[in-house]
Design a protein around this motif. Sequence first.
Motif, mmCIF file in Angstrom:
data_model
loop_
_atom_site.group_PDB
_atom_site.id
_atom_site.type_symbol
_atom_site.label_atom_id
_atom_site.label_comp_id
_atom_site.label_asym_id
_atom_site.label_seq_id
_atom_site.Cartn_x
_atom_site.Cartn_y
_atom_site.Cartn_z
ATOM 1 N N GLY A 99 -16.998 -74.108 61.279
ATOM 2 C CA GLY A 99 -16.171 -75.296 61.117
ATOM 3 C C GLY A 99 -16.897 -76.494 60.558
ATOM 4 O O GLY A 99 -16.282 -77.543 60.342
ATOM 5 N N MET A 100 -18.201 -76.388 60.301
ATOM 6 C CA MET A 100 -18.962 -77.516 59.759
ATOM 7 C C MET A 100 -18.833 -77.627 58.240
ATOM 8 O O MET A 100 -19.184 -78.653 57.671
ATOM 9 N N GLY A 101 -18.348 -76.591 57.594
ATOM 10 C CA GLY A 101 -18.131 -76.609 56.150
ATOM 11 C C GLY A 101 -16.666 -76.375 55.852
ATOM 12 O O GLY A 101 -15.838 -76.264 56.764
ATOM 13 N N ILE A 102 -16.348 -76.284 54.568
ATOM 14 C CA ILE A 102 -14.964 -76.046 54.166
ATOM 15 C C ILE A 102 -14.902 -74.911 53.156
ATOM 16 O O ILE A 102 -15.861 -74.646 52.436
ATOM 17 N N SER A 103 -13.756 -74.255 53.132
ATOM 18 C CA SER A 103 -13.420 -73.325 52.056
ATOM 19 C C SER A 103 -12.392 -74.026 51.196
ATOM 20 O O SER A 103 -11.547 -74.761 51.702
ATOM 21 N N ILE A 104 -12.445 -73.782 49.900
ATOM 22 C CA ILE A 104 -11.457 -74.347 48.990
ATOM 23 C C ILE A 104 -10.643 -73.198 48.429
ATOM 24 O O ILE A 104 -11.200 -72.221 47.929
ATOM 25 N N LEU A 105 -9.319 -73.319 48.557
ATOM 26 C CA LEU A 105 -8.410 -72.273 48.114
ATOM 27 C C LEU A 105 -7.489 -72.799 47.023
ATOM 28 O O LEU A 105 -7.121 -73.970 47.026
ATOM 29 N N SER A 106 -7.110 -71.897 46.128
ATOM 30 C CA SER A 106 -6.077 -72.185 45.150
ATOM 31 C C SER A 106 -4.820 -71.476 45.635
ATOM 32 O O SER A 106 -4.772 -70.252 45.691
ATOM 33 N N THR A 107 -3.814 -72.245 46.021
ATOM 34 C CA THR A 107 -2.599 -71.682 46.594
ATOM 35 C C THR A 107 -1.407 -71.987 45.694
ATOM 36 O O THR A 107 -1.533 -72.698 44.697
ATOM 37 N N SER A 108 -0.268 -71.501 46.093
ATOM 38 C CA SER A 108 0.958 -71.800 45.346
ATOM 39 C C SER A 108 1.351 -73.272 45.507
ATOM 40 O O SER A 108 2.164 -73.783 44.740
ATOM 41 N N ARG A 109 0.764 -73.948 46.476
ATOM 42 C CA ARG A 109 1.031 -75.370 46.704
ATOM 43 C C ARG A 109 -0.110 -76.251 46.209
ATOM 44 O O ARG A 109 -0.196 -77.418 46.578
ATOM 45 N N GLY A 110 -1.006 -75.694 45.427
ATOM 46 C CA GLY A 110 -2.104 -76.458 44.859
ATOM 47 C C GLY A 110 -3.439 -76.098 45.473
ATOM 48 O O GLY A 110 -3.543 -75.231 46.331
ATOM 49 N N VAL A 111 -4.478 -76.793 45.040
ATOM 50 C CA VAL A 111 -5.832 -76.577 45.546
ATOM 51 C C VAL A 111 -5.977 -77.359 46.845
ATOM 52 O O VAL A 111 -5.641 -78.543 46.902
ATOM 53 N N MET A 112 -6.451 -76.686 47.900
ATOM 54 C CA MET A 112 -6.570 -77.338 49.207
ATOM 55 C C MET A 112 -7.693 -76.720 50.024
ATOM 56 O O MET A 112 -8.241 -75.681 49.652
#
Length: 131
Positions: A99-112
Amino acid sequence: MMTDPISDMLARIRNAALARHDRAEMPHSHVKQHIAAVLKAEGFLDDVRVSEGEGRKTLTLVMRYGRDRASAIDGVRRISAPGRRVYVRFDRIPRVRSGMGISILSTSRGVMTDRQAREQRVGGELLCEVW
């Protein structure tokens, strides 16, 4: 010709952080701009600028440093690549560094971020991890 512009972007960010540069510049694309906006919103970057010159747009990322010029970005890893796409459901999104870092995803609702994707219960392509 560049086959993976997102990997190039992440390499430039990693190199700028390790060399303690004030900013990193790269060719502009909308996906890179959205990834940079997520990094800025999560506190890894100070600013994101788009400039136009000579018929090309340039994306400039202003790096964030703490005390003793310690970079806000300790590591970056590309997960999904052109030769190996990685897609995940919202309940299978991995946690980065507990939980100290983040993953970045490309979804149907945008990059989040992974957190936003879990809240909205949407999966997508797992682009990268930042910690």
